[in-house]
Design a protein around this motif. Structure first.
Motif, PDB file in Angstrom:
ATOM      1  N   GLU A 116     119.867 108.697 -82.971  1.00  0.00           N
ATOM      2  CA  GLU A 116     120.617 107.635 -83.652  1.00  0.00           C
ATOM      3  C   GLU A 116     119.712 106.436 -83.943  1.00  0.00           C
ATOM      4  OE1 GLU A 116     124.036 104.638 -82.171  1.00  0.00           O
ATOM      5  OE2 GLU A 116     124.499 106.765 -81.921  1.00  0.00           O
ATOM      6  N   ILE A 117     118.829 106.097 -83.012  1.00  0.00           N
ATOM      7  CA  ILE A 117     117.878 105.002 -83.229  1.00  0.00           C
ATOM      8  C   ILE A 117     116.926 105.353 -84.370  1.00  0.00           C
ATOM      9  CG2 ILE A 117     115.913 103.780 -82.194  1.00  0.00           C
ATOM     10  CD1 ILE A 117     117.507 103.836 -79.537  1.00  0.00           C
ATOM     11  N   ALA A 118     116.478 106.615 -84.428  1.00  0.00           N
ATOM     12  CA  ALA A 118     115.602 107.043 -85.529  1.00  0.00           C
ATOM     13  C   ALA A 118     116.345 106.958 -86.870  1.00  0.00           C
ATOM     14  CB  ALA A 118     115.102 108.468 -85.287  1.00  0.00           C
ATOM     15  N   GLN A 119     117.620 107.310 -86.862  1.00  0.00           N
ATOM     16  CA  GLN A 119     118.407 107.308 -88.105  1.00  0.00           C
ATOM     17  C   GLN A 119     118.744 105.902 -88.574  1.00  0.00           C
ATOM     18  OE1 GLN A 119     121.804 109.609 -86.887  1.00  0.00           O
ATOM     19  NE2 GLN A 119     121.001 111.491 -87.781  1.00  0.00           N
ATOM     20  N   ALA A 120     119.323 105.107 -87.692  1.00  0.00           N
ATOM     21  CA  ALA A 120     119.921 103.844 -88.102  1.00  0.00           C
ATOM     22  C   ALA A 120     119.186 102.607 -87.601  1.00  0.00           C
ATOM     23  CB  ALA A 120     121.373 103.795 -87.612  1.00  0.00           C
ATOM     24  N   GLY A 121     118.163 102.791 -86.791  1.00  0.00           N
ATOM     25  CA  GLY A 121     117.486 101.629 -86.218  1.00  0.00           C
ATOM     26  C   GLY A 121     118.323 101.025 -85.107  1.00  0.00           C
ATOM     27  N   GLY A 122     118.248  99.737 -84.958  1.00  0.00           N
ATOM     28  CA  GLY A 122     119.011  99.050 -83.921  1.00  0.00           C
ATOM     29  C   GLY A 122     118.122  98.621 -82.769  1.00  0.00           C
ATOM     30  N   ASP A 123     118.764  98.279 -81.671  1.00  0.00           N
ATOM     31  CA  ASP A 123     118.046  97.791 -80.499  1.00  0.00           C
ATOM     32  C   ASP A 123     117.304  98.922 -79.794  1.00  0.00           C
ATOM     33  OD1 ASP A 123     118.997  95.210 -80.881  1.00  0.00           O
ATOM     34  OD2 ASP A 123     120.775  95.548 -79.639  1.00  0.00           O
ATOM     35  N   ALA A 124     116.228  98.559 -79.135  1.00  0.00           N
ATOM     36  CA  ALA A 124     115.472  99.515 -78.339  1.00  0.00           C
ATOM     37  C   ALA A 124     116.313  99.961 -77.146  1.00  0.00           C
ATOM     38  CB  ALA A 124     114.173  98.881 -77.851  1.00  0.00           C
ATOM     39  N   LEU A 125     116.097 101.194 -76.713  1.00  0.00           N
ATOM     40  CA  LEU A 125     116.808 101.770 -75.574  1.00  0.00           C
ATOM     41  C   LEU A 125     115.817 101.933 -74.433  1.00  0.00           C
ATOM     42  CD1 LEU A 125     119.280 103.219 -74.300  1.00  0.00           C
ATOM     43  CD2 LEU A 125     118.436 105.323 -75.376  1.00  0.00           C
ATOM     44  N   LEU A 126     116.083 101.290 -73.306  1.00  0.00           N
ATOM     45  CA  LEU A 126     115.228 101.344 -72.122  1.00  0.00           C
ATOM     46  C   LEU A 126     115.967 102.100 -71.040  1.00  0.00           C
ATOM     47  CD1 LEU A 126     112.464 100.164 -71.218  1.00  0.00           C
ATOM     48  CD2 LEU A 126     113.724  98.217 -70.320  1.00  0.00           C
ATOM     49  N   ARG A 127     115.330 103.123 -70.465  1.00  0.00           N
ATOM     50  CA  ARG A 127     116.000 103.922 -69.437  1.00  0.00           C
ATOM     51  C   ARG A 127     114.977 104.588 -68.533  1.00  0.00           C
ATOM     52  NH1 ARG A 127     116.315 107.144 -74.207  1.00  0.00           N
ATOM     53  NH2 ARG A 127     115.706 109.308 -73.924  1.00  0.00           N
ATOM     54  N   THR A 128     115.471 105.173 -67.437  1.00  0.00           N
ATOM     55  CA  THR A 128     114.632 105.913 -66.507  1.00  0.00           C
ATOM     56  C   THR A 128     114.975 107.385 -66.625  1.00  0.00           C
ATOM     57  OG1 THR A 128     114.605 104.010 -65.013  1.00  0.00           O
ATOM     58  CG2 THR A 128     113.937 106.134 -64.091  1.00  0.00           C
ATOM     59  N   GLU A 129     113.948 108.234 -66.746  1.00  0.00           N
ATOM     60  CA  GLU A 129     114.119 109.681 -66.887  1.00  0.00           C
ATOM     61  C   GLU A 129     113.254 110.382 -65.842  1.00  0.00           C
ATOM     62  OE1 GLU A 129     115.970 111.527 -68.905  1.00  0.00           O
ATOM     63  OE2 GLU A 129     116.718 110.003 -70.276  1.00  0.00           O
ATOM     64  N   THR A 130     113.708 111.546 -65.387  1.00  0.00           N
ATOM     65  CA  THR A 130     112.898 112.390 -64.510  1.00  0.00           C
ATOM     66  C   THR A 130     112.454 113.599 -65.316  1.00  0.00           C
ATOM     67  OG1 THR A 130     114.110 111.651 -62.558  1.00  0.00           O
ATOM     68  CG2 THR A 130     112.844 113.701 -62.362  1.00  0.00           C
ATOM     69  N   ILE A 131     111.126 113.789 -65.378  1.00  0.00           N
ATOM     70  CA  ILE A 131     110.533 114.875 -66.139  1.00  0.00           C
ATOM     71  C   ILE A 131     109.632 115.662 -65.199  1.00  0.00           C
ATOM     72  CG2 ILE A 131     109.117 115.484 -68.141  1.00  0.00           C
ATOM     73  CD1 ILE A 131     109.831 112.571 -69.175  1.00  0.00           C
ATOM     74  N   ASP A 132     109.948 116.930 -65.002  1.00  0.00           N
ATOM     75  CA  ASP A 132     109.182 117.784 -64.088  1.00  0.00           C
ATOM     76  C   ASP A 132     109.021 117.144 -62.712  1.00  0.00           C
ATOM     77  OD1 ASP A 132     108.884 119.728 -66.071  1.00  0.00           O
ATOM     78  OD2 ASP A 132     107.046 118.808 -66.830  1.00  0.00           O
ATOM     79  N   GLY A 133     110.079 116.522 -62.220  1.00  0.00           N
ATOM     80  CA  GLY A 133     110.082 115.929 -60.891  1.00  0.00           C
ATOM     81  C   GLY A 133     109.426 114.562 -60.797  1.00  0.00           C
ATOM     82  N   VAL A 134     108.947 114.019 -61.893  1.00  0.00           N
ATOM     83  CA  VAL A 134     108.294 112.707 -61.912  1.00  0.00           C
ATOM     84  C   VAL A 134     109.192 111.729 -62.663  1.00  0.00           C
ATOM     85  CG1 VAL A 134     106.249 111.413 -62.647  1.00  0.00           C
ATOM     86  CG2 VAL A 134     106.021 113.792 -61.899  1.00  0.00           C
ATOM     87  N   ARG A 135     109.412 110.547 -62.044  1.00  0.00           N
ATOM     88  CA  ARG A 135     110.247 109.536 -62.696  1.00  0.00           C
ATOM     89  C   ARG A 135     109.420 108.707 -63.669  1.00  0.00           C
ATOM     90  NH1 ARG A 135     114.855 106.864 -60.621  1.00  0.00           N
ATOM     91  NH2 ARG A 135     113.611 105.002 -60.287  1.00  0.00           N
ATOM     92  N   TYR A 136     109.985 108.504 -64.866  1.00  0.00           N
ATOM     93  CA  TYR A 136     109.362 107.697 -65.904  1.00  0.00           C
ATOM     94  C   TYR A 136     110.333 106.625 -66.344  1.00  0.00           C
ATOM     95  CZ  TYR A 136     105.722 111.235 -66.637  1.00  0.00           C
ATOM     96  OH  TYR A 136     104.676 112.099 -66.479  1.00  0.00           O
ATOM     97  N   ARG A 137     109.803 105.465 -66.644  1.00  0.00           N
ATOM     98  CA  ARG A 137     110.569 104.418 -67.316  1.00  0.00           C
ATOM     99  C   ARG A 137     110.222 104.573 -68.789  1.00  0.00           C
ATOM    100  NH1 ARG A 137     115.172 101.758 -66.619  1.00  0.00           N
ATOM    101  NH2 ARG A 137     115.026  99.560 -67.158  1.00  0.00           N
ATOM    102  N   MET A 138     111.221 104.624 -69.654  1.00  0.00           N
ATOM    103  CA  MET A 138     111.004 105.022 -71.033  1.00  0.00           C
ATOM    104  C   MET A 138     111.732 104.089 -71.992  1.00  0.00           C
ATOM    105  SD  MET A 138     111.717 108.801 -72.503  1.00  0.00           S
ATOM    106  CE  MET A 138     113.115 108.798 -73.587  1.00  0.00           C
ATOM    107  N   ILE A 139     111.082 103.815 -73.127  1.00  0.00           N
ATOM    108  CA  ILE A 139     111.714 103.035 -74.182  1.00  0.00           C
ATOM    109  C   ILE A 139     111.701 103.858 -75.463  1.00  0.00           C
ATOM    110  CG2 ILE A 139     109.567 101.885 -74.887  1.00  0.00           C
ATOM    111  CD1 ILE A 139     111.300  99.373 -75.446  1.00  0.00           C
ATOM    112  N   THR A 140     112.790 103.774 -76.204  1.00  0.00           N
ATOM    113  CA  THR A 140     112.856 104.328 -77.553  1.00  0.00           C
ATOM    114  C   THR A 140     113.158 103.162 -78.473  1.00  0.00           C
ATOM    115  OG1 THR A 140     113.729 106.431 -76.733  1.00  0.00           O
ATOM    116  CG2 THR A 140     113.998 105.977 -79.086  1.00  0.00           C
ATOM    117  N   ARG A 141     112.309 102.986 -79.497  1.00  0.00           N
ATOM    118  CA  ARG A 141     112.510 101.892 -80.442  1.00  0.00           C
ATOM    119  C   ARG A 141     112.377 102.417 -81.860  1.00  0.00           C
ATOM    120  NH1 ARG A 141     110.319  97.313 -79.956  1.00  0.00           N
ATOM    121  NH2 ARG A 141     109.535  97.387 -77.865  1.00  0.00           N
TER     122      ARG A 141
END
Length: 161
Positions: A116-141
């Motif tokens: 949705e951010i890629a389609q319409a833009g808007g505010d950045a999304l900041l979240r925490t994700e676990t990938i292969d057992g490792v926690r990441y802090r991630m932003i999508t803008r």
């Protein structure tokens, strides 16, 4: 128990509780400061690149070919800004397609909100994700029409505080 003994016990308990409260406050402050540093680092990456480059991941791929110039040349500026040893990054298009930036073998998750951010833009999304057992802090803008930028940092060291 004598008054002196009771007074000594009261003072010892009061000092112990005070030390525990100060230690907890210092720990909480340090942990919050560490997470704030991670968030500020992510929020700063790619922040100045809105409306640059081509509009789809395929156009980004096309613009990466040697000898090519034009709208996609701004990609190099984005990559220089985003890629650092502490980050994983990728472009995301409206179909959920991705291009990893740099040499990382980590693929960041793409959610419906990222698309949705890629389609319409808007505010950045900041979240925490676990990938292969490792926690990441991630932003999508949003980056440009049809493309978003995702950047993530491993927060293992931050979690160990």
């Amino acid at each position: 128990m004598t008054l002196r003994a009771r007074l000594a016990a009261f003072i010892a308990v009061t000092v112990g509780v005070s030390v525990a409260v100060v230690a907890f406050a210092a720990y909480t402050f340090a942990a919050t400061a560490a997470w704030d540093e991670v968030d500020e680092s992510l929020l700063g990456r790619g922040a100045g690149f809105g409306g640059v480059g081509p509009g789809t991941v395929e156009e980004f791929r096309e613009s990466e070919r040697p000898g090519r110039s034009g709208p996609g040349t701004d990609i190099l500026a984005i990559i220089d800004d985003v890629i650092r040893e502490d980050a994983v990054a990728q472009f995301v298009d409206v179909m959920g397609g991705t291009i990893t930036i740099g040499q990382s073998s980590v693929t960041l998750p793409v959610s419906s909100r990222d698309i949705e951010i890629a389609q319409a833009g808007g505010d950045a999304l900041l979240r925490t994700e676990t990938i292969d057992g490792v926690r990441y802090r991630m932003i999508t803008r949003p980056l440009t029409r049809g493309v978003a930028l995702q950047v993530a940092r491993d927060v293992t060291a931050t979690d160990q505080l």
